[in-house]
Design a protein around this motif. Structure first.
Motif, PDB file in Angstrom:
ATOM      1  N   ILE A 377       0.903  -1.085   0.127  1.00 34.89           N
ATOM      2  CA  ILE A 377      -0.049   0.159  -0.031  1.00 34.89           C
ATOM      3  C   ILE A 377       0.848   1.110   0.115  1.00 34.89           C
ATOM      4  N   ALA A 378       0.077   2.382  -0.438  1.00 32.95           N
ATOM      5  CA  ALA A 378       1.120   3.639  -0.244  1.00 32.95           C
ATOM      6  C   ALA A 378      -0.051   4.624   0.353  1.00 32.95           C
ATOM      7  N   VAL A 379       0.622   5.178   1.410  1.00 33.80           N
ATOM      8  CA  VAL A 379      -0.059   6.509   2.187  1.00 33.80           C
ATOM      9  C   VAL A 379       0.540   7.903   1.926  1.00 33.80           C
ATOM     10  N   ASP A 380      -0.216   8.795   1.607  1.00 34.04           N
ATOM     11  CA  ASP A 380      -0.051  10.073   1.223  1.00 34.04           C
ATOM     12  C   ASP A 380       0.161  10.898   2.392  1.00 34.04           C
ATOM     13  N   LEU A 381       1.411  11.350   2.393  1.00 32.74           N
ATOM     14  CA  LEU A 381       1.802  12.085   3.730  1.00 32.74           C
ATOM     15  C   LEU A 381       1.728  13.456   3.602  1.00 32.74           C
ATOM     16  N   SER A 382       1.061  14.152   2.577  1.00 27.40           N
ATOM     17  CA  SER A 382       1.049  15.286   2.026  1.00 27.40           C
ATOM     18  C   SER A 382       0.098  16.497   2.781  1.00 27.40           C
ATOM     19  N   ASP A 383      -0.808  15.644   3.386  1.00 28.71           N
ATOM     20  CA  ASP A 383      -2.044  16.715   4.091  1.00 28.71           C
ATOM     21  C   ASP A 383      -1.419  17.556   4.978  1.00 28.71           C
ATOM     22  N   PRO A 384      -1.986  18.706   5.318  1.00 30.88           N
ATOM     23  CA  PRO A 384      -1.629  19.524   6.571  1.00 30.88           C
ATOM     24  C   PRO A 384      -1.554  18.793   7.808  1.00 30.88           C
ATOM     25  N   TYR A 385      -2.609  18.068   8.057  1.00 28.66           N
ATOM     26  CA  TYR A 385      -2.693  17.315   9.411  1.00 28.66           C
ATOM     27  C   TYR A 385      -1.343  16.246   9.628  1.00 28.66           C
ATOM     28  N   LEU A 386      -0.653  15.936   8.685  1.00 24.80           N
ATOM     29  CA  LEU A 386       0.546  15.098   8.587  1.00 24.80           C
ATOM     30  C   LEU A 386       1.773  15.991   8.459  1.00 24.80           C
ATOM     31  N   GLN A 387       1.832  17.017   8.601  1.00 27.65           N
ATOM     32  CA  GLN A 387       2.961  17.880   8.598  1.00 27.65           C
ATOM     33  C   GLN A 387       3.434  18.476   9.846  1.00 27.65           C
ATOM     34  N   PRO A 388       4.808  18.428  10.078  1.00 27.11           N
ATOM     35  CA  PRO A 388       5.982  18.207   9.142  1.00 27.11           C
ATOM     36  C   PRO A 388       6.190  16.712   9.337  1.00 27.11           C
ATOM     37  N   VAL A 389       6.941  16.109   8.516  1.00 26.35           N
ATOM     38  CA  VAL A 389       7.372  14.638   8.753  1.00 26.35           C
ATOM     39  C   VAL A 389       8.775  14.408   9.075  1.00 26.35           C
ATOM     40  N   TYR A 390       8.728  14.173  10.455  1.00 19.87           N
ATOM     41  CA  TYR A 390      10.046  13.693  10.942  1.00 19.87           C
ATOM     42  C   TYR A 390      10.222  12.263  10.646  1.00 19.87           C
ATOM     43  N   ASP A 391       9.220  11.359  11.133  1.00 21.58           N
ATOM     44  CA  ASP A 391       9.341  10.355  11.117  1.00 21.58           C
ATOM     45  C   ASP A 391       7.980   9.414  10.693  1.00 21.58           C
ATOM     46  N   PRO A 392       8.257   8.742   9.338  1.00 19.28           N
ATOM     47  CA  PRO A 392       7.075   8.209   8.897  1.00 19.28           C
ATOM     48  C   PRO A 392       6.131   7.412   9.561  1.00 19.28           C
ATOM     49  N   ALA A 393       7.041   6.288  10.400  1.00 17.89           N
ATOM     50  CA  ALA A 393       6.639   5.328  11.070  1.00 17.89           C
ATOM     51  C   ALA A 393       5.790   5.875  12.075  1.00 17.89           C
ATOM     52  N   SER A 394       6.128   6.978  12.637  1.00 15.18           N
ATOM     53  CA  SER A 394       5.501   7.588  13.851  1.00 15.18           C
ATOM     54  C   SER A 394       3.992   7.851  13.315  1.00 15.18           C
ATOM     55  N   HIS A 395       4.322   8.858  12.171  1.00 16.34           N
ATOM     56  CA  HIS A 395       3.055   9.378  11.640  1.00 16.34           C
ATOM     57  C   HIS A 395       1.886   8.307  11.359  1.00 16.34           C
ATOM     58  N   LEU A 396       2.493   7.277  10.590  1.00 13.48           N
ATOM     59  CA  LEU A 396       1.243   6.064  10.315  1.00 13.48           C
ATOM     60  C   LEU A 396       0.605   5.648  11.592  1.00 13.48           C
ATOM     61  N   VAL A 397       1.336   5.478  12.623  1.00 10.01           N
ATOM     62  CA  VAL A 397       0.558   4.977  13.799  1.00 10.01           C
ATOM     63  C   VAL A 397      -0.086   6.077  14.835  1.00 10.01           C
ATOM     64  N   TYR A 398       0.499   7.207  14.949  1.00  9.90           N
ATOM     65  CA  TYR A 398      -0.172   8.137  15.756  1.00  9.90           C
ATOM     66  C   TYR A 398      -0.642   9.237  15.185  1.00  9.90           C
ATOM     67  N   SER A 399      -0.400   9.702  13.764  1.00  2.44           N
ATOM     68  CA  SER A 399      -1.138  10.971  13.355  1.00  2.44           C
ATOM     69  C   SER A 399      -1.959  10.300  12.220  1.00  2.44           C
ATOM     70  N   ASN A 400      -1.761   9.309  11.624  1.00  2.00           N
ATOM     71  CA  ASN A 400      -2.470   8.859  10.364  1.00  2.00           C
ATOM     72  C   ASN A 400      -3.977   8.390  10.478  1.00  2.00           C
ATOM     73  N   HIS A 401      -4.771   8.438   9.754  1.00  2.00           N
ATOM     74  CA  HIS A 401      -6.017   7.676   9.731  1.00  2.00           C
ATOM     75  C   HIS A 401      -6.211   6.833   8.477  1.00  2.00           C
ATOM     76  N   GLY A 402      -6.863   5.900   8.416  1.00  3.18           N
ATOM     77  CA  GLY A 402      -6.696   4.993   6.764  1.00  3.18           C
ATOM     78  C   GLY A 402      -6.915   5.756   5.540  1.00  3.18           C
ATOM     79  N   ARG A 403      -7.850   6.987   5.957  1.00  4.73           N
ATOM     80  CA  ARG A 403      -8.298   7.760   4.546  1.00  4.73           C
ATOM     81  C   ARG A 403      -7.257   8.245   3.644  1.00  4.73           C
TER      82      ARG A 403
END
Length: 442
Positions: A377-403
């Protein structure tokens, strides 16, 4: 550079970040994933791919993280049609007074077909590429998953009481054996045995399930130690905890998936470790039904394989496995009293490679390694609620939702492209779901 040094392939995916899961804890940047047919041909730096590969299709995902498809190891997919039907009730009241009566009235082959498609649409849209189902008319669910091209473990239900699918254990086991025979050599479908729970299945049918598993190699998945009440009632009736009874009957083994396990003492830990049984953690369902807290970090510390599942949408109320990962990580820290418990990378492993191990498929799926099946799968981290990206793994678990999932492939076949499902007719599905809503409300 000569033509002989250039390899032709089907698809090249250029990823800004890549989390392969194997090796553990690694985040790679500017990688190219090369797909050939149903498998991953290579994962190399993009500069190397420029020199070594020519593909029919190239996809530039310059703001995305690519990772293995998620594995949802427990659910009741057709129950998505009961989403929100009987909220804010304790487990046994929810089951006895609401869910089981509704199932008796409405569940049919068509109900299961439509409910399964609804669940698959949600799971595919939020990053799941493999799911496990335990529900009535499993032959319908298996066919729906196969037709969609989604990987699935299909557990046929087994209990002492009659249901819409059968008159009792003998019929369930006979139909289940037919299901295993039909699907056990399929690329997508993994047939399995689903005893409902120790309090609904007596020793005889459980023994027959063990025998069938030994004959066919099919996995066993059952609800186990879901609540303190379940354990207390078993001890009161027999002097034995349910897990100990399962061990005595031979139910526990390396092919066994124990769902929930919110009540665990030292004897339970010993049984799980000795038998190499797997635990399927369903944190949001456990929270919603006030069932208890699975001590995930303690299990991991004892080298017990812990996977994750959403449970059904009737008790969750969604099938977004990324949301489940955030809840799992947060709850694990609180239960352990340790902010370092269940790290982001470990949570991602729980939803990928750990699930593959429980399915006996870790040689094929669960990580991004050359030679494995192309489930990713690919997850788009460009949205403002996912910025800035220091650690993609952290974002996927703590900041991301499946949409934020934008693309997915199963067996090398695109299932989601720029957020659009390729194999499910969503407008037709919504019409069918609304018809069921009208029937159920009436």
């Amino acid at each position: 550079m000569t033509a002989e040094t250039i390899t032709a392939a089907d698809t090249r995916i250029n990823a800004r970040w890549l989390i392969p899961v194997e090796p553990f804890g690694v985040v790679l940047e500017h990688q190219a994933v090369i797909l050939q047919g149903s498998r991953i041909l290579a994962i190399v730096p993009q500069a190397e791919a420029d020199q070594s590969y020519r593909t029919r299709e190239t996809l530039d995902l310059n703001q995305h993280v690519v990772l293995p498809g998620l594995i949802n190891l427990h659910g009741h997919t057709a129950m998505s049609l009961f989403r929100g039907l009987a909220d804010d009730l304790p487990l046994m009241t929810w089951l006895n007074d609401h869910i089981w009566p509704a199932e008796g009235k409405f569940v049919s082959e068509q109900f299961v077909a439509d409910g399964t498609r609804l669940a698959m649409a949600e799971m595919l849209r939020t990053g799941t590429t493999t799911f496990s189902d335990m529900y009535f008319f499993p032959e319908v669910t298996a066919q729906a998953a196969h037709d969609t091209g989604m990987r699935a473990q299909i557990c046929f239900p087994l209990m002492d009481m009659p249901t819409v699918w059968g008159s009792g254990p003998e019929e369930y086991l006979r139909k289940g054996a037919d299901l295993i025979e039909q699907w056990q050599r399929d690329d997508y479908i993994m047939p399995a045995i689903g005893p409902h729970a120790p309090y609904t299945v007596s020793d005889g049918p459980l023994g027959a399930a063990v025998e069938l598993a030994q004959q066919t190699g099919a996995a066993i998945q059952l609800h186990l130690h879901e609540t303190a009440f379940e354990v207390a009632e078993a001890v009161k009736a027999s002097g034995q905890r349910p897990l100990a009874r399962m061990a005595d009957l031979g139910v526990l083994g390396a092919n066994t998936q124990c769902v929930h396990m919110t009540q665990i003492d030292e004897s339970d830990l010993a049984h799980l470790k000795m038998t190499s049984a797997h635990v399927v953690h369903c944190p949001e369902s456990n929270l919603k039904l006030a069932s208890g807290f699975c001590p995930v970090q303690k299990l991991l510390d004892h080298d017990i394989n812990v996977t994750i599942g959403t449970d059904g949408a009737a008790s969750n109320n969604d099938l977004d496995l990324f949301g489940e990962l955030k809840t799992a990580a947060m709850v694990a820290k609180a239960v352990a009293g340790d902010a370092a418990a269940l790290s982001a990378h470990k949570a991602l492993e729980m939803a990928t490679l750990s699930g593959a191990r429980a399915l006996g498929r870790d040689q094929d799926i669960g990580s991004l390694v050359a030679g494995k099946l192309a489930d990713l799968i690919a997850v788009d981290l460009s949205d403002p609620y996912l910025q800035p990206v220091y650690d993609p793994a952290s974002h996927l678990v703590y900041s991301n939702h499946g949409r934020a999932v934008s693309h997915s492939w199963i067996h090398g076949v695109p299932q989601l492209q720029d957020g659009r499902l390729t194999r499910i007719d969503v407008p037709d599905l919504v019409l069918r779901v609304n018809e069921w809503r009208k029937q159920i409300l009436s």
